[in-house]
Design an enzyme around this catalytic site. Structure first.
Site, PDB file in Angstrom:
ATOM      1  N   ARG A 246       0.861  -1.187   0.000  1.00 48.44           N
ATOM      2  CA  ARG A 246       0.000   0.000   0.000  1.00 48.44           C
ATOM      3  C   ARG A 246       0.895   1.234   0.000  1.00 48.44           C
ATOM      4  O   ARG A 246       1.981   1.228   0.593  1.00 48.44           O
ATOM      5  CB  ARG A 246      -0.890   0.027   1.250  1.00 48.44           C
ATOM      6  N   GLU A 275      -4.210   7.486  -4.731  1.00 53.41           N
ATOM      7  CA  GLU A 275      -4.404   6.823  -6.021  1.00 53.41           C
ATOM      8  C   GLU A 275      -5.702   7.340  -6.595  1.00 53.41           C
ATOM      9  O   GLU A 275      -6.715   7.319  -5.890  1.00 53.41           O
ATOM     10  CB  GLU A 275      -4.486   5.302  -5.841  1.00 53.41           C
ATOM     11  N   HIS A 294      -1.524   0.653  -9.695  1.00 50.07           N
ATOM     12  CA  HIS A 294      -2.124  -0.379  -8.834  1.00 50.07           C
ATOM     13  C   HIS A 294      -2.779  -1.491  -9.665  1.00 50.07           C
ATOM     14  O   HIS A 294      -3.989  -1.714  -9.591  1.00 50.07           O
ATOM     15  CB  HIS A 294      -3.150   0.246  -7.867  1.00 50.07           C
TER      16      HIS A 294
HETATM   17  O1  LIG Z   1      -5.129  -5.703  -1.718  1.00 48.68           O
HETATM   18  C1  LIG Z   1      -5.323  -6.106  -2.857  1.00 48.68           C
HETATM   19  O2  LIG Z   1      -6.046  -7.066  -3.103  1.00 48.68           O
HETATM   20  C2  LIG Z   1      -4.728  -5.460  -4.046  1.00 48.68           C
HETATM   21  O3  LIG Z   1      -3.836  -4.472  -3.711  1.00 48.68           O
HETATM   22  C3  LIG Z   1      -5.841  -4.912  -4.891  1.00 48.68           C
HETATM   23  O4  LIG Z   1      -6.525  -3.954  -4.149  1.00 48.68           O
END
Ligand SMILES: O=C(O)[C@H](O)CO
Length: 329
Positions: A246, A275, A294
């Protein structure tokens, strides 16, 4: 019997495969909006507040925070939330727990896809794809010792922060690259590490030794900004930082300074804060940053697998069976 239960799907970006499973059992109401608005703003908050009243489950495709307001608006019959993601930092776990609402996520099914992106980021950052693509676009082909050559993966030390499903899948994929040594860090040693030839160490030691540092941990109060000016300062000059977790794992101002001043060699990010990253964000001015929007889990098969897993979690959650991938059972 369950057909009278309402299940809300928070985005139009949820595939038919998952909807089919849900529709067999429940009355499904789906938001007509996707995650992001035109200017990158999340526009469907109001829409979601209109949709959720009376729902028994929420299939959470967006990263909108699950707020108290949203839960109050949904009503006391809400039994579960199934987030279509491995990460659940947006789900307000304490509040769900306090209300006795179950929470499921979609781990494992996305590990391969995210690990592929981690490998892509390693290649892109190590071989200066951002800068090199820019050169091609400008019609300038100048690859020489002074103009900057890339870094090898061969014989390097790769440090994985968080040897969970994604971390392990990344090590497996990199094992064909003749990596010299794999290190990993986390709360405890992992039994799977032996077969992967990965050595457990402290975060400090990993930062000091690694040529590639891959962040594959969830975002928690403990991991927020774990990469900051202090931890960046411990990295080698040739270190390459990869983030598939993240955005908030990294203090982006500190990363900007480290990349700009060449205190580390490069970074590859699939996740940022916010994002989308605004088009004029200072990070995007850096030639030694390779950034993706992402896309970790964004393959047809993986997104279908995630959708179906979330749907099956909802069925179990609303019919009194154990969740398949529980966060809050
Ligand atoms: O956490 C997750 O599944 C990926 O980053 C997609 O959001």
């Amino acid at each position: 019997m369950t057909k009278n239960l309402k299940v809300v799907v928070s985005s139009n970006d949820y595939p038919e495969s998952g909807l089919e499973v849900l529709r067999e059992h429940f009355t499904v109401v789906q938001s007509p909006y996707s995650h992001f608005g035109e200017e990158g703003a999340t526009t469907n908050k109001e829409e979601l507040l209109k949709l959720v009243p009376g729902s028994s489950a929420l299939v959470w495709v967006t990263h909108h925070p699950i707020t108290k307001e949203l839960l109050d608006t949904a009503g006391p019959q809400l039994k579960m939330v199934a987030t279509v993601s491995a990460g659940y930092n947006h789900c307000n776990v304490p509040e769900l727990k306090a209300r006795g609402i179950k929470l499921a996520n979609t781990p494992n099914v996305l590990s391969s896809a995210v690990a592929e992106v981690a490998v892509g980021l390693i290649l892109g950052a190590a071989r200066r794809f951002t800068e090199n693509l820019e050169q091609v676009r400008r019609g300038v082909w100048e690859i020489s010792f002074d103009k900057g050559l890339g870094q090898d993966i061969r014989d390097s030390t790769v440090g994985i922060v968080g040897l969970g499903g994604i971390g392990q899948a990344t090590v497996k994929r990199l094992s064909g690259f003749e990596v010299g040594k794999f290190l990993y860090t986390g709360h405890r040693e992992k039994p799977e590490a032996k077969a992967l030839n990965a050595e457990f160490t402290t975060l400090d030691n990993l930062l000091q030794q690694s040529d590639f540092i891959v962040l594959a941990v969830p975002l928690t109060d403990e991991t927020r900004h774990m990469i900051n000016s202090t931890t960046l300062g411990k990295m080698k000059k040739n270190a390459i930082l990869i983030n598939v977790g993240r955005g908030d794992l990294v203090d982006q101002d500190a990363l900007y300074e480290a990349l700009k001043n060449k205190n580390i060699y490069a970074a590859g990010l699939d996740v940022t804060t916010p994002e989308p990253l605004p088009k004029d964000h200072k990070l995007l001015t850096l030639p030694n940053l390779f950034v993706l929007p992402h896309i970790g889990s964004a393959t047809v098969r993986t997104r279908n697998d995630m959708a179906v897993l979330a749907a099956n979690n909802v069925i179990n959650g609303l019919t009194g069976k154990p969740l398949i991938t529980p966060v809050l059972p």
